[in-house]
Design a protein around this motif. Structure first.
Motif, PDB file in Angstrom:
ATOM      1  N   PHE A 130      52.750 -13.517 -32.146  1.00 26.95           N
ATOM      2  CA  PHE A 130      51.307 -13.671 -31.974  1.00 26.95           C
ATOM      3  C   PHE A 130      50.753 -12.743 -30.905  1.00 26.95           C
ATOM      4  CE2 PHE A 130      51.803 -17.139 -34.746  1.00 26.95           C
ATOM      5  CZ  PHE A 130      50.547 -17.580 -35.148  1.00 26.95           C
ATOM      6  N   LEU A 133      49.843  -9.112 -33.130  1.00 33.49           N
ATOM      7  CA  LEU A 133      49.243  -9.287 -34.450  1.00 33.49           C
ATOM      8  C   LEU A 133      48.629  -8.000 -34.987  1.00 33.49           C
ATOM      9  CD1 LEU A 133      47.566 -12.808 -34.188  1.00 33.49           C
ATOM     10  CD2 LEU A 133      49.704 -12.186 -35.320  1.00 33.49           C
ATOM     11  N   ASP A 134      48.381  -7.034 -34.113  1.00 32.94           N
ATOM     12  CA  ASP A 134      47.841  -5.761 -34.577  1.00 32.94           C
ATOM     13  C   ASP A 134      48.835  -5.013 -35.459  1.00 32.94           C
ATOM     14  OD1 ASP A 134      49.407  -5.527 -32.187  1.00 32.94           O
ATOM     15  OD2 ASP A 134      48.725  -3.454 -31.999  1.00 32.94           O
ATOM     16  N   ASN A 158      46.883 -19.957 -38.584  1.00 29.31           N
ATOM     17  CA  ASN A 158      46.501 -19.412 -37.279  1.00 29.31           C
ATOM     18  C   ASN A 158      46.573 -17.893 -37.238  1.00 29.31           C
ATOM     19  OD1 ASN A 158      45.855 -21.600 -35.209  1.00 29.31           O
ATOM     20  ND2 ASN A 158      47.658 -22.439 -36.241  1.00 29.31           N
ATOM     21  N   ARG A 161      43.416 -16.721 -38.996  1.00 31.90           N
ATOM     22  CA  ARG A 161      42.214 -16.924 -38.171  1.00 31.90           C
ATOM     23  C   ARG A 161      42.001 -15.751 -37.227  1.00 31.90           C
ATOM     24  NH1 ARG A 161      42.437 -21.464 -34.623  1.00 31.90           N
ATOM     25  NH2 ARG A 161      40.174 -21.290 -34.440  1.00 31.90           N
ATOM     26  N   ARG A 162      43.086 -15.043 -36.905  1.00 31.05           N
ATOM     27  CA  ARG A 162      43.017 -13.946 -35.942  1.00 31.05           C
ATOM     28  C   ARG A 162      43.060 -12.569 -36.608  1.00 31.05           C
ATOM     29  NH1 ARG A 162      45.600 -18.262 -33.804  1.00 31.05           N
ATOM     30  NH2 ARG A 162      45.498 -18.676 -31.548  1.00 31.05           N
ATOM     31  N   CYS A 163      43.542 -12.504 -37.844  1.00 34.17           N
ATOM     32  CA  CYS A 163      43.743 -11.206 -38.511  1.00 34.17           C
ATOM     33  C   CYS A 163      42.835 -11.065 -39.725  1.00 34.17           C
ATOM     34  CB  CYS A 163      45.196 -11.068 -38.983  1.00 34.17           C
ATOM     35  SG  CYS A 163      46.389 -10.862 -37.675  1.00 34.17           S
TER      36      CYS A 163
END
Length: 286
Positions: A130, A133-134, A158, A161-163
Motif C-alpha cells: 500500500f 500503489l503507484d 481499499n 479506493r486509492r487507485c
C-alpha cells in the motif's frame, strides 16, 4: 413447461445451422463427466460439415489447457484452435491497453501466468504494498479460487479506493457448481459487489460480452468467409451469459437443461429474466 417453450431435440434444430457454438460446463460436461451422448453428437455434427467452436467463461485455462481437459474426460476431437476462452480476450485487452505497471489480481497463479504473463508483471492482491500503489497499472478479477474471500476482497476494495486504474473481469459468471445441487459465488459476483460499493464500472470479458462471440465468428471466418451471426446457433445452459449474449449478438440460441438451468425451474427463470431462447433442449445428447 408451457407450449410457449416447446422442448426440442437438439439433433433436429442443429441441422439448420452451419456453425454451432457450445458452452463447455453444463453443455459438453458436468460434475459427473461428459454429458451422455455428447461425443456421438459432436461426431455427427463434424461428419455433416458443421463448424464447431467452444466458448467458455473459464479464465483459469488457456485454449490448449481447455482442450486437454475435454480430452481427459473423453472428448478428444476438439483442438485448442476451436476453443475461445474469456482468458484469451482478457489477455488481448491487457496486451493492448496496459503498457506499464503491475497487474494486481484475484485468482490462481496459473490463471495469472496465462492471462497476465504477456510481458506484464502479475502480483496477487494479498502481496500489494500500500506504500507503493503507484506501481499498480491495472487490477484483474481472474478466477474463482486462489484467494482468501474474507481478507483479499477487503484489500482489493481499499486498493481501488486509492487507485484509478483499469479493472478487468475475466469471468463474468455469478455462480459456479460445487456439487450436483450446490453452487458457490463466482468471480463475477465478487466483481459486481465491488462495482456497487465503489460506484465504478469495470471492463468485463466472457459471455454475455460480445468479444468472445466476435472472436468465435472471426475464427470461423478463416474457413467460411461469408459467415454471419445468423448462421450460428449458440448452445448454453445459462440464460444470463450464453443465451443473453447469443441473443444480443444476433445468433439463434438453444438453452439446454443439463447444467445451470434445471428442467423444473426453466419456465420460471425464462419468464422472470425475460431472456428468451429460440429453443429449449434436454441436452445436446438427446
Amino acid at each position: 413447461m408451457r407450449s410457449k417453450y416447446t422442448i426440442s431435440q437438439f439433433a433436429d434444430i442443429a441441422e439448420a445451422y452451419p456453425v454451432i457454438f457450445f458452452d463447455s460446463y453444463g453443455v459438453l460436461r458436468n460434475h459427473r463427466g461428459l454429458i451422455p451422448g455428447a461425443v456421438e453428437t459432436m461426431d455427427r455434427l463434424r461428419k455433416s460439415g458443421k463448424h464447431i467452436r467452444v466458448l467458455t467463461n473459464n479464465a483459469a485455462r488457456s485454449p490448449a489447457m481447455a482442450a486437454e481437459r475435454l480430452a481427459y474426460y473423453g472428448m478428444k476431437d476438439i483442438p485448442a484452435s476451436e476453443i475461445i476462452t474469456s482468458g484469451a480476450t482478457t489477455r488481448h485487452f491487457l496486451e493492448q491497453k496496459v503498457k506499464h505497471g503491475k497487474v494486481a489480481y484475484l485468482g490462481t497463479a496459473t490463471s495469472a501466468e496465462y492471462i497476465i504473463g504477456a510481458g506484464l508483471e502479475a502480483i496477487p492482491i494479498s502481496e500489494v504494498d500500500f506504500e507503493r500503489l503507484d506501481e499498480i497499472g491495472a487490477v484483474a478479477f481472474l478466477d474463482d479460487e486462489g484467494y482468501d474471500m474474507n481478507v483479499d476482497i477487503n484489500l482489493l476494495i481499499n486498493i481501488l479506493r486509492r487507485c484509478q486504474v483499469p479493472v478487468v473481469v475475466a469471468n463474468t459468471d455469478l455462480l459456479y457448481p460445487t456439487t450436483a445441487n450446490d453452487v458457490a459465488l463466482a468471480t463475477g459476483s465478487v466483481a459486481r459487489l465491488a462495482e456497487y460499493v465503489l460506484g465504478r464500472k469495470f471492463v468485463k470479458f466472457g459471455k454475455p460480452a460480445t468479444q468472445m462471440f466476435q472472436m468465435g465468428l472471426d475464427s470461423v471466418a478463416l474457413d467460411m468467409p461469408e459467415v454471419c451471426p445468423g448462421d450460428i446457433l449458440m448452445v448454453g445452459d445459462t440464460l444470463h451469459t450464453d443465451i443473453l449474449g447469443g441473443n444480443t449478438y444476433g445468433m439463434a440460441t438453444a438453452l439446454v437443461l443439463s447444467g445451470n438451468t434445471r428442467p423444473e425451474s426453466a419456465e420460471l427463470e425464462i419468464e422472470a429474466s425475460g431472456i428468451i431462447p429460440d429453443y429449449v433442449c434436454p441436452s445436446i445428447g438427446q
